[in-house]
Design a protein around this motif. Structure first.
Motif, PDB file in Angstrom:
ATOM      1  N   VAL A   1      49.302  -2.958  71.195  1.00  0.00           N
ATOM      2  CA  VAL A   1      48.999  -3.379  72.571  1.00  0.00           C
ATOM      3  C   VAL A   1      49.014  -4.904  72.686  1.00  0.00           C
ATOM      4  N   ASP A   2      48.393  -5.580  71.735  1.00  0.00           N
ATOM      5  CA  ASP A   2      48.331  -7.041  71.818  1.00  0.00           C
ATOM      6  C   ASP A   2      49.713  -7.672  71.655  1.00  0.00           C
ATOM      7  N   ALA A   3      50.508  -7.105  70.751  1.00  0.00           N
ATOM      8  CA  ALA A   3      51.833  -7.667  70.504  1.00  0.00           C
ATOM      9  C   ALA A   3      52.760  -7.478  71.706  1.00  0.00           C
ATOM     10  N   VAL A   4      52.733  -6.293  72.299  1.00  0.00           N
ATOM     11  CA  VAL A   4      53.641  -6.013  73.417  1.00  0.00           C
ATOM     12  C   VAL A   4      53.072  -6.523  74.747  1.00  0.00           C
ATOM     13  N   ALA A   5      51.751  -6.586  74.860  1.00  0.00           N
ATOM     14  CA  ALA A   5      51.067  -7.042  76.078  1.00  0.00           C
ATOM     15  C   ALA A   5      51.635  -6.394  77.350  1.00  0.00           C
ATOM     16  N   PRO A   6      51.343  -5.111  77.575  1.00  0.00           N
ATOM     17  CA  PRO A   6      51.912  -4.394  78.732  1.00  0.00           C
ATOM     18  C   PRO A   6      51.668  -5.121  80.048  1.00  0.00           C
ATOM     19  N   LYS A   7      52.741  -5.257  80.839  1.00  0.00           N
ATOM     20  CA  LYS A   7      52.631  -5.969  82.130  1.00  0.00           C
ATOM     21  C   LYS A   7      52.256  -5.006  83.244  1.00  0.00           C
ATOM     22  N   PHE A   8      52.277  -3.708  82.954  1.00  0.00           N
ATOM     23  CA  PHE A   8      51.910  -2.723  83.973  1.00  0.00           C
ATOM     24  C   PHE A   8      51.273  -1.524  83.303  1.00  0.00           C
ATOM     25  N   HIS A   9      50.591  -0.729  84.112  1.00  0.00           N
ATOM     26  CA  HIS A   9      49.983   0.516  83.638  1.00  0.00           C
ATOM     27  C   HIS A   9      50.487   1.640  84.532  1.00  0.00           C
ATOM     28  N   ILE A  10      50.001   2.850  84.340  1.00  0.00           N
ATOM     29  CA  ILE A  10      50.593   3.992  85.060  1.00  0.00           C
ATOM     30  C   ILE A  10      50.626   3.780  86.578  1.00  0.00           C
ATOM     31  N   ALA A  11      49.481   3.380  87.146  1.00  0.00           N
ATOM     32  CA  ALA A  11      49.394   3.273  88.609  1.00  0.00           C
ATOM     33  C   ALA A  11      50.381   2.264  89.197  1.00  0.00           C
ATOM     34  N   ASP A  12      50.668   1.179  88.449  1.00  0.00           N
ATOM     35  CA  ASP A  12      51.586   0.147  88.979  1.00  0.00           C
ATOM     36  C   ASP A  12      53.038   0.586  88.912  1.00  0.00           C
ATOM     37  N   ARG A  13      53.298   1.565  88.069  1.00  0.00           N
ATOM     38  CA  ARG A  13      54.707   1.850  87.758  1.00  0.00           C
ATOM     39  C   ARG A  13      55.221   3.137  88.408  1.00  0.00           C
ATOM     40  N   ILE A  14      54.309   3.906  89.012  1.00  0.00           N
ATOM     41  CA  ILE A  14      54.742   5.157  89.649  1.00  0.00           C
ATOM     42  C   ILE A  14      55.502   4.863  90.936  1.00  0.00           C
ATOM     43  N   GLY A  15      56.704   5.430  91.037  1.00  0.00           N
ATOM     44  CA  GLY A  15      57.494   5.290  92.268  1.00  0.00           C
ATOM     45  C   GLY A  15      57.989   3.899  92.547  1.00  0.00           C
ATOM     46  N   LYS A  16      58.139   3.076  91.520  1.00  0.00           N
ATOM     47  CA  LYS A  16      58.499   1.687  91.759  1.00  0.00           C
ATOM     48  C   LYS A  16      60.007   1.424  91.656  1.00  0.00           C
ATOM     49  N   LYS A  17      60.660   2.077  90.716  1.00  0.00           N
ATOM     50  CA  LYS A  17      62.085   1.788  90.468  1.00  0.00           C
ATOM     51  C   LYS A  17      62.903   3.085  90.552  1.00  0.00           C
ATOM     52  N   ASP A  18      64.228   2.924  90.733  1.00  0.00           N
ATOM     53  CA  ASP A  18      65.134   4.088  90.810  1.00  0.00           C
ATOM     54  C   ASP A  18      64.811   5.113  89.732  1.00  0.00           C
ATOM     55  N   ARG A  19      65.038   6.406  90.051  1.00  0.00           N
ATOM     56  CA  ARG A  19      64.666   7.434  89.080  1.00  0.00           C
ATOM     57  C   ARG A  19      65.795   8.436  88.842  1.00  0.00           C
ATOM     58  N   PHE A  20      65.762   8.976  87.668  1.00  0.00           N
ATOM     59  CA  PHE A  20      66.769   9.951  87.244  1.00  0.00           C
ATOM     60  C   PHE A  20      66.073  11.068  86.492  1.00  0.00           C
ATOM     61  N   LEU A  21      66.512  12.291  86.769  1.00  0.00           N
ATOM     62  CA  LEU A  21      65.983  13.431  86.019  1.00  0.00           C
ATOM     63  C   LEU A  21      67.116  14.407  85.736  1.00  0.00           C
ATOM     64  N   MET A  22      67.244  14.796  84.473  1.00  0.00           N
ATOM     65  CA  MET A  22      68.193  15.856  84.132  1.00  0.00           C
ATOM     66  C   MET A  22      67.392  17.047  83.619  1.00  0.00           C
ATOM     67  N   ILE A  23      67.728  18.225  84.147  1.00  0.00           N
ATOM     68  CA  ILE A  23      67.080  19.452  83.685  1.00  0.00           C
ATOM     69  C   ILE A  23      68.111  20.271  82.917  1.00  0.00           C
ATOM     70  N   GLU A  24      67.762  20.631  81.706  1.00  0.00           N
ATOM     71  CA  GLU A  24      68.626  21.499  80.894  1.00  0.00           C
ATOM     72  C   GLU A  24      67.781  22.631  80.333  1.00  0.00           C
ATOM     73  N   ARG A  25      68.473  23.674  79.876  1.00  0.00           N
ATOM     74  CA  ARG A  25      67.772  24.759  79.177  1.00  0.00           C
ATOM     75  C   ARG A  25      68.429  24.945  77.830  1.00  0.00           C
ATOM     76  N   ILE A  26      67.609  25.203  76.831  1.00  0.00           N
ATOM     77  CA  ILE A  26      68.186  25.488  75.517  1.00  0.00           C
ATOM     78  C   ILE A  26      67.594  26.792  74.997  1.00  0.00           C
ATOM     79  N   LYS A  27      68.325  27.396  74.075  1.00  0.00           N
ATOM     80  CA  LYS A  27      67.801  28.623  73.476  1.00  0.00           C
ATOM     81  C   LYS A  27      66.875  28.217  72.340  1.00  0.00           C
ATOM     82  N   THR A  28      65.614  28.589  72.451  1.00  0.00           N
ATOM     83  CA  THR A  28      64.676  28.275  71.372  1.00  0.00           C
ATOM     84  C   THR A  28      63.992  29.559  70.916  1.00  0.00           C
ATOM     85  N   ASP A  29      63.270  29.450  69.805  1.00  0.00           N
ATOM     86  CA  ASP A  29      62.593  30.630  69.265  1.00  0.00           C
ATOM     87  C   ASP A  29      61.301  30.923  70.002  1.00  0.00           C
ATOM     88  N   GLY A  30      60.806  29.948  70.752  1.00  0.00           N
ATOM     89  CA  GLY A  30      59.541  30.246  71.406  1.00  0.00           C
ATOM     90  C   GLY A  30      59.005  29.067  72.170  1.00  0.00           C
TER      91      GLY A  30
END
Ligand code: ZN
Length: 349
Positions: A113-142
């Motif tokens: 945390v100290d080294a990276v020094a986050p400039k934002f937290h969850i509340a500041d970053r929600i809905g702020k910049k363009d967004r992308f979502l890909m939905i895929e399905r894979i065959k898994t055992d469970g």
């Protein structure tokens, strides 16, 4: 390192805690009591039930509404039920929350945390910049949860893209200024410049008012995936005179133009990009399963992280040390993709 609320960054009151992987999700996947071996989280014996970080009571309560809404939207998608554009928008908020939460959680666990020094937290970053979502399905055992992309040097520095697998559904999510805006006919973002005090400088030009392919080069529409895009411009309507966002095209293709919330655009196999009317219901569940396994599905996430840093940022404007770090981080992702593909005999999609 002082304790901070994962949502607002302030010193948390009382002793409230937030599960960065929501409890309902680890229970839903049967992993609540399992030790999490998530990407870059050090191999300590932390169970999902104990993967918590400090939060204010008020923040936690506020975000529990988003959590409850997202649970039902996500469950509907996984049950092949239709969802509205507004619901997809809520889900995009949730992915911002999880992605940034994992980033802050990891920085905490890895004592960075100290080294990276986050400039934002969850509340500041929600809905702020363009967004992308890909939905895929894979065959898994469970059942299960898997995360990818969170263990790269790029992600340590900026939580731009990650992937979360929930049972047999793979969700790839990314967010950055100008990621999809220009390609969807919205204003064009010039490369993001670095500033001395570590702030980003944005310049935006008027858009073409029509879509242009490909939206994100490494993601090709197919029957096995659903691609969803959302341009975002909160607070950007006033950054310059003759505002390029104040045009009919942007307003007609936004969920909430006043607050800079662009519309939901969907791309399916036939390559056409459709704008979804706010209350339009649509089935976004892919009909077919992806051919590769989890490792193969994860590779484009690393590619996307490199693409965002290399193509959306003006690295030349950065301090030489930052430039060097970014170039090294981009090379690390390329090296990782190459090595993994070789080791697993994966062919380029
Ligand atoms: Zn807080």
């Amino acid at each position: 390192m002082a304790k901070f609320c994962i949502f607002c960054g302030n010193t948390p009151d009382k002793k409230n805690k937030e599960h960065v992987i929501p409890q309902w999700l680890s229970k839903f996947t049967g992993k609540y009591h399992s030790v999490c071996r998530l990407g870059g989280v050090p191999q300590r014996d932390i169970t999902f039930s104990a993967l918590t970080f400090p939060a204010c009571t008020a923040c936690n309560e506020k975000f529990s509404i988003l959590e409850a809404q997202s649970k039902s939207i996500l469950t509907n998608i996984m049950e092949s039920k239709p969802v509205t554009a507004w619901e997809i928008n809520t889900l995009m908020d949730w992915f911002d929350k999880i992605r940034v939460g994992m980033w802050l959680g990891q920085l905490t666990l890895e004592s960075k945390v100290d080294a990276v020094a986050p400039k934002f937290h969850i509340a500041d970053r929600i809905g702020k910049k363009d967004r992308f979502l890909m939905i895929e399905r894979i065959k898994t055992d469970g059942k299960g949860i898997a995360l990818a992309g969170i263990d790269s040097p790029i992600f340590t520095d900026m939580p731009s893209a990650f992937q979360i697998t929930i049972n047999d559904f793979v969700f790839t999510n990314a967010s950055e200024y100008g990621l999809v805006s220009e390609k969807l006919g919205f204003p064009k973002f010039h490369k993001i410049k670095f500033h001395d005090d570590n702030h980003e400088i944005l310049t935006v030009d008027k858009g073409r008012n029509k879509t242009k392919h490909p939206i994100i080069p490494m993601y090709t529409p197919a029957n096995t995936c659903t691609l969803i895009y959302q341009p975002m411009y909160p607070g950007l309507r006033s950054i310059q005179p003759n505002n390029p966002f104040d045009v009919p095209y942007v307003q007609q293709h936004s969920l909430d133009a006043e607050n800079g919330r662009g519309g939901i655009f969907l791309q399916k196999k036939d390559n056409t990009v459709r704008y979804l009317a706010p209350d339009q219901k649509i089935n976004v569940t892919p009909k077919e399963f992806a051919t590769g396994g989890l490792v193969e599905c994860a590779m484009p996430t690393y590619e996307l992280q490199g693409y965002i840093l290399e193509h959306l940022y003006d690295l030349k404007s950065a301090h030489p040390a930052t430039q060097q770090f970014c170039q090294h981080a981009i090379a690390m992702n390329k090296w990782r993709i190459q090595n993994t593909m070789q080791a697993y005999g994966i062919k380029k999609r």
